[in-house]
Write an enzyme that holds these catalytic residues in place. Sequence first.
Site, short mmCIF file in Angstrom:
data_model
loop_
_atom_site.label_atom_id
_atom_site.label_comp_id
_atom_site.label_asym_id
_atom_site.label_seq_id
_atom_site.Cartn_x
_atom_site.Cartn_y
_atom_site.Cartn_z
CB CYS A 120 -0.99 0.63 1.32
SG CYS A 120 -2.45 -1.68 1.65
N GLY B 298 -0.48 0.79 -4.68
CA GLY B 298 -1.76 0.12 -4.94
C GLY B 298 -3.21 0.04 -5.42
CG ASN C 200 2.85 -0.14 2.81
OD1 ASN C 200 3.00 -0.92 2.94
ND2 ASN C 200 3.77 0.95 2.92
N GLY C 201 1.73 -2.37 5.49
CA GLY C 201 2.67 -3.18 6.00
C GLY C 201 1.44 -4.35 6.56
CE1 TYR D 74 7.13 -4.97 -10.45
CE2 TYR D 74 6.15 -5.84 -8.34
CZ TYR D 74 6.06 -5.48 -9.77
OH TYR D 74 4.61 -5.04 -10.37
#
Length: 494
Positions: free
Chosen positions: A21, A47, A122-123, A266
Site C-alpha cells: 500500500c 495499490g 502500509n504493512g 520492484y
Amino acid sequence: MLTTDPFDPISDDGDKLREECGVFGIWGADTASAVVALGLHALQHRGQEAAGITSFDGKWFHSHRAVGHVAGNFDEDHIIRQLPGEAACGHVRYSTTGESGLRNVQPLYAELASGGFAVAHNGNISNAWTLRQDLVKHGSIFQSTSDTETIIHLVATSGFKRLLDCFIDALKQLEGAYSLVCLTPEGMIGCRDPLGIRPLVMGRLGPKDGGAIIFASESVAFDVVGAEFIREVEPGELIVVNDSGIKTHRPFAPTAPRPCIFEHVYFSRPDSIVDGQSVYSVRKQIGVELARENGVEADLVIPVPDSGTPAAIGYAQESGIPFELGIIRSHYVGRTFIQPGDKVRHLGVKLKHNANRPLIEGKRVVLIDDSIVRGTTSTKIVDMMREAGAAEVHMRIASPPTTNSCFYGVDTPEREKLLAAQHDVEGMRDYIRADSLAFISIDGLYRALGEPGRNNAHPQSCDACFTGEYPTPLTDHDGLADVTQLPLLAERVT
C-alpha cells in the site's frame, strides 16, 4: 485472485508480488486534501484497488473513500471541496489482509474519547488475529476485516490518559510491519516499526520556516507535489507534527533495522530514493552484477516491460550486448481479462505485451525481468519470443529465486504456489521453456546495494522471500503467520 491451478500457464493473475500500500499525509497546507490527492497519484503503483482521503479542518474530520484508482475518484473539484482543512492523510490500497470492499478502504477513522483518529497503514500486523480475538472478547466491535482496525481499538482501550501514550501503548502490542500516518486533533503522527521493514519519508512543502510537513511512502511523491525531501523516518521512530512544531519520540528498544530489500528490486518507483539510494541506479547495478555472474552469448538484451528495464540497461552496458525494446507493452490495459476458451485467453496475453518481430527474428535474446513468482508470465513471454522467431531465448532474473512467502505487508502466493519453492533452477528453466535461466545471487543483490555481500550473521535487509530467514521467528496461529513479539520498553513517553 489465483486460479485453481497454481501453475496455470494462461492466467497471469498472481504472478507478481503485489505492491502492498501507499500512504501520504500533510499538516499545515492550504487545500491539504488536494495535495494529498496529487501525492497519491504518485504512489498509485503501490495499490490500485482503492483510495481514500481524510481531512481535518480544525474542528471536524471529513472522509471520502472509494474503490478504484485515485484518478476518477479524486480529480473533481467538488470532491476536494468536501475535504476542507489544512491537514489530511490518504491511502492507496492493495489488500494484503482483509477482504476487498469499501469497509476496508483506508484511512480508517473512529471517534475516540480524545477525539477523531484516522490511520493510514502500509504493512501487515501479523498478530492482528490474536489481538482481535482478545479485543472482541472484551467488548470491541469491529467494522472491517482489515488488520489496521486493530490499531484503532488498541488505542481506544488503552488505560493511558494522553492520546500519544495510548498510541505508543498500542504500537508496543503490535507484531509485524507497519508504516503509519495518523491524523488527530492534536497533530499528525508518522511512524515506522522498529525493524523499519516498510518505508516512510518526511518532506516539507513551502518555506523552511512555517512550511507544511509531509509524510509519504516514497520520495517521488514529494517531487510530484513540489516538496523538499527532508529525511527518512527512522526505524522505530515516531514523529508528531502540529502547529507547535515537530517532536520525535523513540519508544522502542534499539534493534538492527531490516528494511525490505524488494523495494529496490520492484516495489518502489525508479525515480524514488530508498534507504538513501537512487532506486534506478541500484536496479541498473543489479543488471551489472547479473551480467558478471551469469553472462551468455547473445545478440540482444531485452527487458520485460517495465520492471525489467533498468536492470536490462545495466546488463547490456556490462556485457556489451545491445539493448533493444523487443517487447512492446500497452499502457492502456490493466489485469488480463479471462475469457472462455484457451485460444481467446491466449490471445489476451498480447493485449499487454507484444513481440517486436522484425527485431527478434533469428536473434539470440536475453530477457531481463525483476522476478519469477508463479512462472506463468515468464512462460508466456518465452513462448512469445519463440513465436516471433527468436533463435535462442535466455532468461535472466534481477533477484534471487522467490522461495518463501512474505508476512510483512506484501501479498505473495502460498509457498506451494511459488515456482522456486517447487523446482530447482533447472526445473524452473524447463517449466518456462527457456534455453537457459539464471538469477542474481543474494550476495550479488547486496553488492548492487553497495555492500560487500550479505551479512549472514546480521542481514542488512529483510530478504526472507529469498532466504527464508525472517526478521523474527514465525509460528502458526489459526492458519495465520504470527511473528513473535518485538523487543519493547516498559517506559512511556511523558
